[in-house]
Design a protein around this motif. Structure first.
Motif: not given
Length: 458
Positions: A12-24, A52-54, A190-195, A206-208
């Motif tokens: 059981k785990r907490n989800a990793y957040p989706p990316l919600d801003k521009d980053v480098s 990491l993007l998933e 970052y999960e729920k982050t689609d390229v 660029y993400t969706s």
């Protein structure tokens, strides 16, 4: 879809957040399977700023649908490697994967990993001859194998080839633990982050959700690489689908087994939270070429009951495995014109040890450290002859499926990758593309690439 034992019994785990801003970042990794997570961990430990993007949830792809074997015994392979690459390169392949096994042992906790002997077995004279040739290769390379007749299985066995004290994983729990270590080392997941798009010249992903990731290096650890890349090995990878069934068992096996004769079978047990599960795998075919896939689960389930005297199927799942033309995965710089873009794929059903080995290779390239396996795993290593053969095979399949699919399967949605007609997979409840292995859920969303856009189901 059927259910993976590993995903059903994950921590059981907490989800990793989706990316919600521009980053480098120093390194952007696309793909949250074991290869991506190992890349993230090794690079973060080297002091690199890693993102990491998933697109879904980590470990829900190939890793979460594997057999969970962490071993250097990749079926009968070393005799062929010596013929193709020579003794020293075959030894390099062994040593890279042996280091991966040792790494797994060094970080695993609890029941994430247990040691077990890896055993190839034959049931025919021809199979026994293959084992004898493989044993000669072991001796030439220096692999500590034992040729004999040692099997716990209720099968007629003529010979076995054993490597003692290898490892087997609960791949999802192990991967979840590795993800935590990567984050502790400084990686951002970052999960729920689609390229959606990659501009490789500008070094931007660029993400969706319309956010941008500026990177210095890009590591593609998706199961089948995203399509629009310069030098992409799109015709150098074939994709196969295989099936696994599981049920409860009374006693764990001491070894993990693979048959060298047909039909190919993989057998192991796993102990999870006080219960022993028996796993039987096999029944492979080219991805997307069959509709009535339920028969493969039924065949394996029948063997559980009649050969192994075990109860009915508890879990059943399937996995896709890209393969290169020459047995060695691709790990490294994808094109000399863009030495900051890396690819990591083609594990040929041995993605656990090779994912870790490949992550080491890419990490060493990025940080500028010598690694003798870099040239062996290099994506540009494949010669014209082997490439042409694989290209002809795959292109022939694409042409056949593209024309035939549009004529005979007019009610099937069109794959958004290269326009082939998909085929409905009744057992897994997915739309599967026979051309390059893309898979889509019942609602049309992408399950596995190289497609990046959902199906039009209207």
């Amino acid at each position: 879809m059927k259910h993976s034992l590993w995903l059903q019994t994950a921590y059981k785990r907490n989800a990793y957040p989706p990316l919600d801003k521009d980053v480098s970042c120093d390194v952007c990794i696309v793909g949250g399977g074991l290869s991506g997570l190992a890349n993230a961990y090794f690079l973060a430990k080297e002091g690199k700023d890693v993102i990491l993007l998933e697109k879904d949830e980590i470990l829900c792809g190939a890793t979460g649908h594997s057999t969970g074997k962490l071993t250097v015994q990749h079926d009968v392979v070393y005799a062929d490697l010596i013929k193709q690459f020579g003794r020293e390169n075959a030894k390099l392949y062994y040593e890279a994967n042996r280091q991966a096994v040792l790494f797994g042992e060094s970080i695993a906790e609890g029941d994430e990993l247990r040691n077990a002997d890896s055993i190839l077995f034959s049931q025919s004279k021809y199979g026994t001859e293959k084992l004898q040739d493989e044993m000669k290769a072991y001796e030439e390379i220096g692999i500590p194998g034992e040729l004999g007749r040692n099997s716990e299985l209720p099968l007629k066995t003529e010979a076995t080839l054993t490597i003692k004290r290898e490892a087997q994983l609960h791949p999802v729990r192990f991967g979840q633990h590795l993800a935590k270590l990567a984050v502790q080392a400084g990686a951002r997941i970052y999960e729920k982050t689609d390229v959606r798009l990659m501009d490789l010249k500008k070094r931007v992903v660029y993400t969706s959700s319309e956010h941008e990731i500026q990177f210095s290096n890009l590591s593609l650890c998706t199961h089948y690489p995203i399509e629009a890349l310069r030098g992409l090995q799109i015709l150098k990878l074939s994709v196969n689908r295989s099936y696994i069934v599981s049920c409860y068992a009374n006693m764990p096996l001491q070894g993990q087994y693979i048959s060298v004769d047909n039909p190919k079978r993989s057998v192991r047990t796993v102990y999870i939270d006080g219960k022993t599960h028996f796993l039987l795998a096999g029944e492979s075919h080219v991805a997307g070429t069959e509709k009535a896939t339920q028969i493969h689960y039924e065949t394996l389930s029948f063997e559980l009951r009649n050969t192994y005297q075990l109860e009915a199927l508890k879990y059943g799942w399937s996995a896709q495995d890209p393969s290169t033309p020459d047995l060695i995965p691709y790990a490294g710089i994808i094109s000399s014109s863009m030495p900051y873009v890396y690819i990591n794929t083609g594990f040929r059903k041995w993605g656990l040890s090779n994912a870790i080995a490949s992550a080491r290779i890419i990490t060493d390239q990025i940080v500028g450290r010598e690694n003798k396996a870099i040239s062996l795993y290099a994506p540009d290593r494949t010669g014209f002859g082997s490439f042409l053969l694989q290209a002809l095979r795959n292109t022939g399949l694409v042409v056949k499926e593209f024309t035939g699919g549009h004529i005979t399967r007019t009610d099937s949605p069109i794959c958004t990758h290269m326009g082939c007609r998909t085929r409905w997979n009744e057992a897994d409840q997915t739309w599967d593309c026979p051309c390059h292995g893309s898979r889509f859920r019942t609602d049309g969303s992408v399950l596995e690439g190289p497609a990046t856009k959902p199906l039009d189901l209207n």
